[in-house]
Design a protein around this motif. Sequence first.
Motif, mmCIF file in Angstrom:
data_model
loop_
_atom_site.group_PDB
_atom_site.id
_atom_site.type_symbol
_atom_site.label_atom_id
_atom_site.label_comp_id
_atom_site.label_asym_id
_atom_site.label_seq_id
_atom_site.Cartn_x
_atom_site.Cartn_y
_atom_site.Cartn_z
ATOM 1 N N THR A 255 -4.561 2.550 6.435
ATOM 2 C CA THR A 255 -3.897 3.682 5.769
ATOM 3 C C THR A 255 -2.659 2.798 4.920
ATOM 4 O OG1 THR A 255 -2.447 4.553 7.467
ATOM 5 C CG2 THR A 255 -4.524 5.631 7.293
ATOM 6 N N ASP A 256 -2.205 3.664 4.096
ATOM 7 C CA ASP A 256 -1.314 3.254 3.230
ATOM 8 C C ASP A 256 0.153 3.535 3.815
ATOM 9 O OD1 ASP A 256 -2.787 2.504 1.173
ATOM 10 O OD2 ASP A 256 -2.759 4.412 0.181
ATOM 11 N N SER A 257 0.329 4.585 4.978
ATOM 12 C CA SER A 257 1.378 4.629 5.293
ATOM 13 C C SER A 257 1.544 3.314 6.615
ATOM 14 C CB SER A 257 1.358 5.893 6.502
ATOM 15 O OG SER A 257 0.118 5.990 7.003
ATOM 16 N N TRP A 259 0.380 0.584 6.117
ATOM 17 C CA TRP A 259 0.608 -0.850 5.303
ATOM 18 C C TRP A 259 2.197 -0.752 5.042
ATOM 19 C CZ3 TRP A 259 -0.021 -5.403 3.370
ATOM 20 C CH2 TRP A 259 0.585 -5.593 2.055
ATOM 21 N N GLN A 260 3.005 0.178 4.865
ATOM 22 C CA GLN A 260 4.426 0.607 4.812
ATOM 23 C C GLN A 260 5.070 -0.044 5.996
ATOM 24 O OE1 GLN A 260 6.257 1.426 2.068
ATOM 25 N NE2 GLN A 260 4.474 1.418 0.865
ATOM 26 N N THR A 279 -1.503 0.924 -3.069
ATOM 27 C CA THR A 279 -2.475 1.437 -2.318
ATOM 28 C C THR A 279 -3.437 0.500 -1.862
ATOM 29 O OG1 THR A 279 -3.870 1.944 -4.356
ATOM 30 C CG2 THR A 279 -2.011 3.404 -3.944
ATOM 31 N N ASN A 280 -4.302 1.122 -0.972
ATOM 32 C CA ASN A 280 -5.574 0.435 -0.352
ATOM 33 C C ASN A 280 -6.382 -0.221 -1.607
ATOM 34 O OD1 ASN A 280 -7.248 -0.695 1.775
ATOM 35 N ND2 ASN A 280 -8.706 0.835 0.859
ATOM 36 N N ARG A 283 -4.851 -3.146 -3.145
ATOM 37 C CA ARG A 283 -4.925 -4.296 -2.196
ATOM 38 C C ARG A 283 -6.372 -4.891 -2.356
ATOM 39 N NH1 ARG A 283 -1.790 -0.933 0.518
ATOM 40 N NH2 ARG A 283 -3.348 -0.016 2.231
#
Length: 399
Positions: A255-257, A259-260, A279-280, A283
């Motif tokens: 998920t993008d969270s 990723w952070q 965002t995914n 990426r």
Amino acid sequence: MSETMQPLAGIHVVDLTEALAGPVCSMLLGDLGADVVKVERPGRGDQARGYGPPFVEGESAYFMSLNRNKRSLTLNLATERGQEIMQRLLLRADVFLLNMPRQASWEKYGFAYEAVAAKNPGIIYAAISGYGHTGPRAGDPGYDVIAQAESGTMSLTGEPDGSPMRFPTPMADMTTGLYATIGILAALQARQRSGQGQLLDLSLLESQVSWLTNLVPAYYLTGRPPERIGNAHPTLVPYRLYQARDEAINVGVGTDSLWQRFCQAIDRPDLAEDPRFVTNGDRVQNRKDLEPILEGHFARQDADHWLEKLRAARVPCGQVNGLPDILSDKQFLARGGLMELSHPLVGHFKALANPIHFSATPVTYRQHPPLLGEHTDEILTELGYTPGDITSLREAGAV
């Protein structure tokens, strides 16, 4: 716990399968409490009894891995009296499991579905084969390795510049065994309402193709077949194996969270703000830019360093275990991942436990993988044969 409390207590299964797909299914049914009678050829038995080495005291470790919670009955189905015994078994059976690919064989031995259901309308008749019993290849022989190749899964396994690779364990067989188990449980539930059994027709090919579920819509929507991409994921980045300074680790950023958190954990917060990687979708589109950055970064520290930091940030990650590693893993063992049985020839041995954890009706391990014909007299007695009858059956070569 009383055996009568198990989910399938009182369910009688006649198992005329060998090798792997059918035995996986019948073992799972046995784990859940069913009484499984494994019907085998006199003298030879299930072909998996010959799979090896390793053999211990003449017993195949491969066979032992698939056949707990079953009783073995030897039966010569080429004889009239052997077929009579099979008919008695099927009259009391709730489930009949077989893996003869040709329906002509069913008819030859007197247990075609229509004939069996006419005498026992409630029976669940589960037929496993390479290609199923309809279509242009119905009746063709099949094995796991053929299903892996023909299904399309083998073409996607391996490095991009390498050859197609077989998954190292019998993936198609085990998947078919799982689908057979699901189908049988559903059919038993349906019988509760209708009083009627039914025929289940399962193939190794279709079961193995089911592993492509998430790829098929994309192919039809875009017209582009998937490519072999090694350890990378086609629609998630980063989601793969990375080589740390000493050994490889696996990272799953789904998920993008995540990723952070991932970027903070590996001390690269700049990557989280880079417009190429926000965002995914970004990426995935720019994986050729991102992956070299991550590969170089992970190579600077040992695996334990990265795993500690990623776990602290609750980013899914893990080391690459070998078999001895997972069999000694604290989490795996804490969940009861291994079971132990006593075998009359081998002694105590360990195998993988059933991974289902019931709160009220747990799995039990009641019966070691049987010796060939170990329970023949016991089962024949249950079917109404006298000691004199059993002697006569042996002399006639029926058992």
